[in-house]
Motif scaffolding. Structure first.
Motif, PDB file in Angstrom:
ATOM      1  N   ILE A  56      -0.147  -1.358 -10.075  1.00 21.11           N
ATOM      2  CA  ILE A  56      -1.173  -0.399  -9.629  1.00 21.11           C
ATOM      3  C   ILE A  56      -0.778   1.024 -10.025  1.00 21.11           C
ATOM      4  CG2 ILE A  56      -2.246   0.635  -7.572  1.00 21.11           C
ATOM      5  CD1 ILE A  56      -2.306  -2.147  -6.325  1.00 21.11           C
ATOM      6  N   ARG A  57       0.501   1.334  -9.818  1.00 21.73           N
ATOM      7  CA  ARG A  57       0.980   2.675 -10.172  1.00 21.73           C
ATOM      8  C   ARG A  57       0.884   2.908 -11.687  1.00 21.73           C
ATOM      9  NH1 ARG A  57       6.930   4.305  -8.545  1.00 21.73           N
ATOM     10  NH2 ARG A  57       7.151   3.265 -10.552  1.00 21.73           N
ATOM     11  N   ALA A  58       1.298   1.877 -12.465  1.00 26.69           N
ATOM     12  CA  ALA A  58       1.254   1.986 -13.931  1.00 26.69           C
ATOM     13  C   ALA A  58      -0.192   2.198 -14.406  1.00 26.69           C
ATOM     14  CB  ALA A  58       1.853   0.741 -14.567  1.00 26.69           C
ATOM     15  N   TYR A  59      -1.116   1.527 -13.747  1.00 32.38           N
ATOM     16  CA  TYR A  59      -2.540   1.655 -14.112  1.00 32.38           C
ATOM     17  C   TYR A  59      -3.014   3.102 -13.928  1.00 32.38           C
ATOM     18  CZ  TYR A  59      -7.565   1.502 -12.906  1.00 32.38           C
ATOM     19  OH  TYR A  59      -8.905   1.766 -12.783  1.00 32.38           O
ATOM     20  N   HIS A  60      -2.692   3.690 -12.769  1.00 34.11           N
ATOM     21  CA  HIS A  60      -3.121   5.071 -12.519  1.00 34.11           C
ATOM     22  C   HIS A  60      -2.431   6.041 -13.479  1.00 34.11           C
ATOM     23  CE1 HIS A  60      -5.544   4.058  -9.117  1.00 34.11           C
ATOM     24  NE2 HIS A  60      -4.527   3.604  -8.395  1.00 34.11           N
ATOM     25  N   LEU A  61      -1.128   5.836 -13.690  1.00 36.24           N
ATOM     26  CA  LEU A  61      -0.376   6.762 -14.552  1.00 36.24           C
ATOM     27  C   LEU A  61      -0.862   6.688 -15.989  1.00 36.24           C
ATOM     28  CD1 LEU A  61       3.263   6.478 -13.121  1.00 36.24           C
ATOM     29  CD2 LEU A  61       1.577   8.307 -12.784  1.00 36.24           C
ATOM     30  N   ALA A  62      -1.252   5.462 -16.429  1.00 35.45           N
ATOM     31  CA  ALA A  62      -1.746   5.311 -17.803  1.00 35.45           C
ATOM     32  C   ALA A  62      -3.021   6.125 -18.016  1.00 35.45           C
ATOM     33  CB  ALA A  62      -2.001   3.839 -18.116  1.00 35.45           C
ATOM     34  N   LYS A  63      -3.743   6.386 -16.925  1.00 40.53           N
ATOM     35  CA  LYS A  63      -4.957   7.197 -17.024  1.00 40.53           C
ATOM     36  C   LYS A  63      -4.641   8.679 -16.818  1.00 40.53           C
ATOM     37  CE  LYS A  63      -7.561   5.376 -13.893  1.00 40.53           C
ATOM     38  NZ  LYS A  63      -8.747   5.174 -13.090  1.00 40.53           N
ATOM     39  N   GLY A  64      -3.358   8.964 -16.640  1.00 39.11           N
ATOM     40  CA  GLY A  64      -2.948  10.351 -16.409  1.00 39.11           C
ATOM     41  C   GLY A  64      -3.199  10.820 -14.991  1.00 39.11           C
ATOM     42  N   ASP A  65      -3.492   9.869 -14.108  1.00 37.94           N
ATOM     43  CA  ASP A  65      -3.804  10.210 -12.721  1.00 37.94           C
ATOM     44  C   ASP A  65      -2.522  10.141 -11.882  1.00 37.94           C
ATOM     45  OD1 ASP A  65      -4.758  10.443 -10.176  1.00 37.94           O
ATOM     46  OD2 ASP A  65      -6.412   9.028 -10.434  1.00 37.94           O
ATOM     47  N   THR A  66      -1.920  11.304 -11.636  1.00 40.23           N
ATOM     48  CA  THR A  66      -0.629  11.330 -10.933  1.00 40.23           C
ATOM     49  C   THR A  66      -0.790  11.624  -9.445  1.00 40.23           C
ATOM     50  OG1 THR A  66      -0.433  13.649 -11.541  1.00 40.23           O
ATOM     51  CG2 THR A  66       0.709  12.069 -12.958  1.00 40.23           C
ATOM     52  N   ALA A  67      -2.040  11.855  -9.017  1.00 36.19           N
ATOM     53  CA  ALA A  67      -2.254  12.286  -7.623  1.00 36.19           C
ATOM     54  C   ALA A  67      -2.277  11.122  -6.634  1.00 36.19           C
ATOM     55  CB  ALA A  67      -3.565  13.059  -7.533  1.00 36.19           C
ATOM     56  N   ARG A  68      -2.367   9.882  -7.163  1.00 36.64           N
ATOM     57  CA  ARG A  68      -2.543   8.732  -6.255  1.00 36.64           C
ATOM     58  C   ARG A  68      -1.187   8.222  -5.762  1.00 36.64           C
ATOM     59  NH1 ARG A  68      -7.856   7.377  -5.999  1.00 36.64           N
ATOM     60  NH2 ARG A  68      -9.096   8.387  -7.598  1.00 36.64           N
ATOM     61  N   VAL A  69      -0.743   8.782  -4.648  1.00 39.67           N
ATOM     62  CA  VAL A  69       0.602   8.508  -4.145  1.00 39.67           C
ATOM     63  C   VAL A  69       0.574   7.789  -2.787  1.00 39.67           C
ATOM     64  CG1 VAL A  69       1.715  10.403  -5.377  1.00 39.67           C
ATOM     65  CG2 VAL A  69       0.649  10.838  -3.148  1.00 39.67           C
ATOM     66  N   LYS A  70      -0.646   7.452  -2.314  1.00 39.64           N
ATOM     67  CA  LYS A  70      -0.739   6.849  -0.977  1.00 39.64           C
ATOM     68  C   LYS A  70      -1.335   5.453  -1.053  1.00 39.64           C
ATOM     69  CE  LYS A  70      -1.266  11.149   1.578  1.00 39.64           C
ATOM     70  NZ  LYS A  70      -2.210  11.984   2.290  1.00 39.64           N
ATOM     71  N   ILE A  71      -0.897   4.594  -0.149  1.00 36.08           N
ATOM     72  CA  ILE A  71      -1.428   3.235  -0.091  1.00 36.08           C
ATOM     73  C   ILE A  71      -1.829   2.941   1.355  1.00 36.08           C
ATOM     74  CG2 ILE A  71       0.873   2.180   0.192  1.00 36.08           C
ATOM     75  CD1 ILE A  71      -1.287   0.432  -2.164  1.00 36.08           C
ATOM     76  N   ILE A  72      -2.980   2.305   1.518  1.00 41.23           N
ATOM     77  CA  ILE A  72      -3.473   2.002   2.866  1.00 41.23           C
ATOM     78  C   ILE A  72      -3.013   0.598   3.268  1.00 41.23           C
ATOM     79  CG2 ILE A  72      -5.535   1.731   4.299  1.00 41.23           C
ATOM     80  CD1 ILE A  72      -6.929   3.688   2.344  1.00 41.23           C
ATOM     81  N   VAL A  73      -2.431   0.490   4.451  1.00 39.69           N
ATOM     82  CA  VAL A  73      -1.923  -0.794   4.949  1.00 39.69           C
ATOM     83  C   VAL A  73      -2.432  -0.994   6.379  1.00 39.69           C
ATOM     84  CG1 VAL A  73       0.165  -2.155   5.410  1.00 39.69           C
ATOM     85  CG2 VAL A  73       0.178  -0.513   3.540  1.00 39.69           C
ATOM     86  N   PRO A  74      -3.064  -2.124   6.691  1.00 36.48           N
ATOM     87  CA  PRO A  74      -3.552  -2.343   8.058  1.00 36.48           C
ATOM     88  C   PRO A  74      -2.410  -2.478   9.075  1.00 36.48           C
ATOM     89  CG  PRO A  74      -4.558  -3.900   6.516  1.00 36.48           C
ATOM     90  CD  PRO A  74      -3.447  -3.227   5.795  1.00 36.48           C
ATOM     91  N   ASP A  75      -2.693  -2.163  10.325  1.00 42.84           N
ATOM     92  CA  ASP A  75      -1.641  -2.245  11.354  1.00 42.84           C
ATOM     93  C   ASP A  75      -1.211  -3.687  11.632  1.00 42.84           C
ATOM     94  OD1 ASP A  75      -3.882  -3.070  12.722  1.00 42.84           O
ATOM     95  OD2 ASP A  75      -3.853  -1.461  14.219  1.00 42.84           O
ATOM     96  N   SER A  76      -2.015  -4.655  11.183  1.00 42.73           N
ATOM     97  CA  SER A  76      -1.637  -6.057  11.421  1.00 42.73           C
ATOM     98  C   SER A  76      -0.821  -6.632  10.264  1.00 42.73           C
ATOM     99  CB  SER A  76      -2.908  -6.905  11.615  1.00 42.73           C
ATOM    100  OG  SER A  76      -3.671  -6.926  10.420  1.00 42.73           O
ATOM    101  N   ALA A  77      -0.489  -5.823   9.251  1.00 43.84           N
ATOM    102  CA  ALA A  77       0.152  -6.338   8.029  1.00 43.84           C
ATOM    103  C   ALA A  77       1.543  -6.897   8.292  1.00 43.84           C
ATOM    104  CB  ALA A  77       0.255  -5.234   6.986  1.00 43.84           C
ATOM    105  N   HIS A  78       1.946  -7.821   7.448  1.00 44.27           N
ATOM    106  CA  HIS A  78       3.317  -8.328   7.436  1.00 44.27           C
ATOM    107  C   HIS A  78       4.248  -7.155   7.118  1.00 44.27           C
ATOM    108  CE1 HIS A  78       6.759 -10.761   5.980  1.00 44.27           C
ATOM    109  NE2 HIS A  78       6.242 -11.719   6.724  1.00 44.27           N
ATOM    110  N   GLY A  79       5.428  -7.148   7.744  1.00 43.42           N
ATOM    111  CA  GLY A  79       6.345  -6.016   7.625  1.00 43.42           C
ATOM    112  C   GLY A  79       6.760  -5.688   6.199  1.00 43.42           C
TER     113      GLY A  79
END
Ligand SMILES: *Cc1c(COP(=O)(O)O)cnc(C)c1O
Length: 491
Positions: free
Chosen positions: A152-175
């Motif tokens: 996912i990171r490589a995909y954004h960086l390949a587009k020159g998009d360096t601002a995407r540094v956050k990932i959303i994770v639900p509170d019920s997620a596996h640790g």
């Protein structure tokens, strides 16, 4: 106690000078300098090992092994982990000398059969998940998560998009989800669950923006509930430019029924050592293949197994790949087991996996909900959560009995069952998470249900019996905090 010999620890049976072996004289002593361990590498103090005869050693280890509990010794309803039975034929296939004697550096020309198997597993997983291509390189589920997030990171960086540094994770997620994201250098943003246990869309909306790399989800989620809003969630995340990551560690509830690729996921991992027949737990070898939708294939890690036009297989690397995540092609033995498992089911029976795992979980839930508190009602998928005993059976929410989930779990051991996952997820105080899996017969499920009912009746009639359980295991209740903090702690 079983783990001792005539009531003694093996250390107590030790007699100085007693040995259980005899080694021949070394005829090469002094012949070559390399023949002996160099002086600086030799230990200066004797090892602290017991000195006993061979039968004592054999009995020590045999008695210890008899104290192990595993899915081959009893029912193991551990939620969030899929501890299912693994067919023995898969072990036999993986042990064939043609596979075990293969060297990782063997040239592709002389390993065509092994590469064909590898290639086919990549294709089978792509078909089962509705994605375009798989790498089988990652060594575990968490390793797959890291690899997928790197895609996912490589995909954004390949587009020159360096601002995407956050990932959303639900509170019920596996640790492992937030842990892998952190290792990948992403900042974790938590999204809340709604009252029905699914992701709260209203809580999600304000989190979306140009800094979001994507969202990690499990569906059915860790509460065993199908995220029915998934098309809407995927649409919202895609609209803001993020990608959808699917944690498919426990893929069995939907195996053969529906596909993450069709739900709008872009990247996912699967745990071959949960869904596709490899024993797991205790840190054994695993395999966490990662799949991607069309367009993301170039980012998958090197090396890949590729089929040429002439039908021969080769090991290739590609320039856009995110690099390597493993020394070779992954844990090949696990991949063989997955292949054998899928071939024994075939397209014809693979859809039974998802349906049976869901049926089994709903059956147990329906039979026990008059005894144990069910915070989220309705159809579950492969697993569900009770919030301890119901009040009328002395559950912890009642007074004055306060029989806790820990007490129930300990008492289950007396009946020869492994305890379910307890106190996870953190959404409920007395959480008890049950996953029977598709491999158990109705008879086994009925025995478990009867035992859980018996325990509920005991909790009401004689809570002390549960408070002091287990009564029939080699050790009673260890101090679990001390056992974690103090490695030398002896029960
Ligand atoms: C088991 C599991 C993982 C982690 O897999 P490992 O192979 O133990 O690293 C991740 N997510 C979920 C939902 C799991 O059940």
């Amino acid at each position: 106690m079983n783990n001792t010999y005539y009531g003694h620890l093996v250390f107590e049976l030790s007699k100085p000078g007693r040995t259980g072996y005899s080694l021949p004289e070394n005829p090469w002593a002094g012949a070559w300098t390399l023949n002996e361990i160099p002086e600086p590498l030799r230990r200066t103090t004797p090892t602290d090992l017991p000195e006993v005869d061979e039968p004592t050693v054999a009995r020590h280890y045999t008695n210890m092994s008899n104290n192990n509990f595993g899915v081959d010794t009893g029912f193991y309803p551990l939620g969030s982990c899929t501890m299912k039975y693994n067919p023995k034929v898969d072990e036999e296939v993986a042990a064939l000398p043609g596979f075990t004697a293969l060297h990782p550096e063997q040239g592709a020309k002389y390993a065509q059969g092994a590469l064909a198997l590898y290639y086919e597993v990549q294709k089978m997983l792509a078909e089962l998940t509705g994605l375009s291509e798989f790498t089988l390189n990652p060594y575990a589920g968490a390793h797959g998560e890291l690899t997928g997030l790197m895609v996912i990171r490589a995909y954004h960086l390949a587009k020159g998009d360096t601002a995407r540094v956050k990932i959303i994770v639900p509170d019920s997620a596996h640790g492992t989800n937030p842990a892998s994201a952190a290792v990948c250098g992403l900042q974790i943003v938590q999204v809340k669950s709604a009252a029905d246990g699914t992701v709260d869309i209203e809580d999600l909306k304000p989190l979306l923006g140009p800094d979001i790399a994507g969202m990690m989800m499990t569906n059915p989620n860790t509460l065993g509930i199908f995220e029915h809003n998934i098309p809407e969630i995927a649409r919202l995340v895609h609209e803001c430019g993020g990608l959808m990551y699917y944690d498919g560690a426990n893929f069995n509830p939907i195996l053969g029924v529906c596909r993450p690729g069709d739900m709008g996921f872009d990247v996912m991992h699967i745990n071959l050592h949960k869904t596709f027949a490899t024993p797991h737990g205790g840190g054994g070898p695993g395999s966490g293949p990662v799949g991607v939708r069309k367009g993301l294939e170039p980012f998958l890690p090197n090396p890949h197994v590729v089929k040429g036009e002439d039908g021969t297989f080769s090991i290739e690397t590609s320039p856009d790949a995110l690099g390597r995540v493993s020394s070779h092609l992954g844990n090949y033995g696990i991949i063989i087991r997955a292949y054998a498992y899928l071939l024994t089911l075939g397209r014809e029976y693979v859809s039974g996996v998802g349906k049976l795992s869901v049926l089994n979980a709903n059956y147990i839930k329906a039979c026990l909900k008059d005894y144990y508190a069910l915070p989220i009602d309705g159809l579950c998928k492969h697993e569900f959560v009770f919030d301890g005993l119901r009040e009328e059976y002395g559950g912890a929410h009642s007074s004055p009995l306060h029989v806790t989930t820990l007490d129930v779990a300990k008492r289950l051991l007396d009946f020869g069952f492994h305890a379910p996952t307890i106190y996870f997820p953190l959404l409920f105080h007395e959480a008890m998470m049950i996953e029977p899996t598709e491999t158990e017969s109705k008879d086994t499920l009925d025995r478990f249900i009867e035992t859980m009912k018996t325990i509920a009746e005991e909790a009401k009639a004689d809570p002390t019996l549960l408070k002091t359980a287990p009564h029939h295991t080699p050790i009673g209740r260890p101090d679990d905090v001390k056992a974690v903090k103090d490695a030398k702690f002896v029960f």
